[in-house]
Scaffold this motif. Structure first.
Motif, short mmCIF file in Angstrom:
data_model
loop_
_atom_site.label_atom_id
_atom_site.label_comp_id
_atom_site.label_asym_id
_atom_site.label_seq_id
_atom_site.Cartn_x
_atom_site.Cartn_y
_atom_site.Cartn_z
N ASN A 179 4.55 54.76 69.66
CA ASN A 179 4.94 55.95 70.41
C ASN A 179 6.47 56.03 70.42
N ARG A 202 11.04 65.79 72.43
CA ARG A 202 9.79 65.61 71.69
C ARG A 202 9.23 64.21 71.91
N GLU A 204 6.19 61.55 70.03
CA GLU A 204 5.35 61.34 68.85
C GLU A 204 4.51 60.08 69.04
N SER A 206 1.35 57.68 67.02
CA SER A 206 0.64 57.48 65.76
C SER A 206 -0.17 56.20 65.80
N GLN A 227 2.67 64.93 67.12
CA GLN A 227 3.99 65.14 67.73
C GLN A 227 3.95 66.41 68.57
N ASN A 249 2.45 71.76 68.92
CA ASN A 249 1.94 70.46 68.51
C ASN A 249 1.82 70.39 67.00
#
Length: 277
Positions: A179, A202, A204, A206, A227, A249
């Motif tokens: 993150n 922002r 993000e 994954s 994201q 998004n």
């Protein structure tokens, strides 16, 4: 360009201190077409950079870092002498040959954690910049090629602060969750409003997969993530040609492969897809 610098480092046990400075001198000559005749401009700039930093390691897992920095940046040639259409951005840019050099005073602090499964990094910063150089919009200009947004390079006093952070958790030998977040606030102090063209905040996230075949010297990785880019609410309506978009998004995914073929040869392949939906 002429430069001279000095760097001094001191380390004792878990504490390290670093000091450095750099002096730059740049001379350049510009020939600009003015009223159908070339006019020559000679520019000479000197700049100074000072830095005092420290790092401290605590219990082998926690690391603290900090830097106090003063930096000067002379204006670039395009910021001084641009005059007309910029084909890359489809806009008109006009320089100012009396621009002063930027003078930035900044403080940044960071914290790093490295554990068996967890890793974490937090980076915070604040910058006070005198004579900050930026593109100031001047509306729409009509030319023989059409109508284009018009900008002028200018100076102001700016205050920029924010933080970046990243977190990683290793689920097992192959899977990890990552993150990352980036938040920034910027103000134009001379105009008492927001600094233009600043990125939105922002976050993000994954999921990452990694397979390493040591005996075959191969590595395979895959990732999929999301994201979120938040709406930029810190803007000046009179300076914007279009209002910033709402929060949106983005989803992405990727594959990568690396293999050693021979002693001096290796093969790398990657495939990345952005904005999937």
């Amino acid at each position: 360009i002429y430069s001279a610098y000095l760097l001094e480092q001191w380390q004792k046990s878990n504490l390290g201190v670093e000091f450095g400075f750099r002096i730059d001198r740049s001379d350049f000559q510009v020939n600009k077409l003015v009223s159908r005749a070339y006019e020559q401009f000679n520019n000479k700039f000197s700049s100074l950079t000072l830095n005092l930093g420290f790092n401290y390691l605590w219990k082998e897992k926690h690391q603290f870092k900090g830097n106090l920095t003063y930096t000067e940046r002379p204006p670039a040639i395009n910021e001084l002498y641009s005059s007309g259409l910029h084909h890359g951005s489809a806009s008109l840019e006009f320089g100012k040959d009396d621009l002063g050099k930027e003078k930035s005073s900044s403080l940044d602090l960071s914290y790093l954690l490295a554990d068996k499964k967890w890793s974490y990094e937090l980076y915070t910063y604040i910058r006070y910049i005198q004579d900050f150089i930026y593109l100031n919009p001047n509306g729409i200009d009509l030319t023989i090629r059409g109508a284009f947004p018009s900008y002028e390079w200018t100076n102001t006093t700016a205050l920029i602060r924010g933080f970046d952070q990243s977190i990683k958790y290793q689920l097992n030998q192959h899977f990890a969750i990552k993150n990352a977040a980036s938040f920034l606030w910027a103000n134009n102090l001379d105009a008492d409003n927001y600094l233009i063209n600043m990125p939105s905040n922002r976050i993000e996230t994954s999921i990452n997969y990694e397979l390493i075949q040591s005996e075959k010297q191969r590595k395979f990785t895959a990732n999929i993530g999301h994201q979120v880019v938040f709406k930029q609410n810190r803007f000046n309506e009179e300076q914007e040609f279009a209002t910033p978009p709402d929060t949106y998004n983005l989803f992405f995914a990727g594959l990568a492969f690396k293999s050693k073929l021979r002693d001096k040869h290796s093969l790398e392949m990657s495939l990345q897809a952005e904005n999937l939906f």
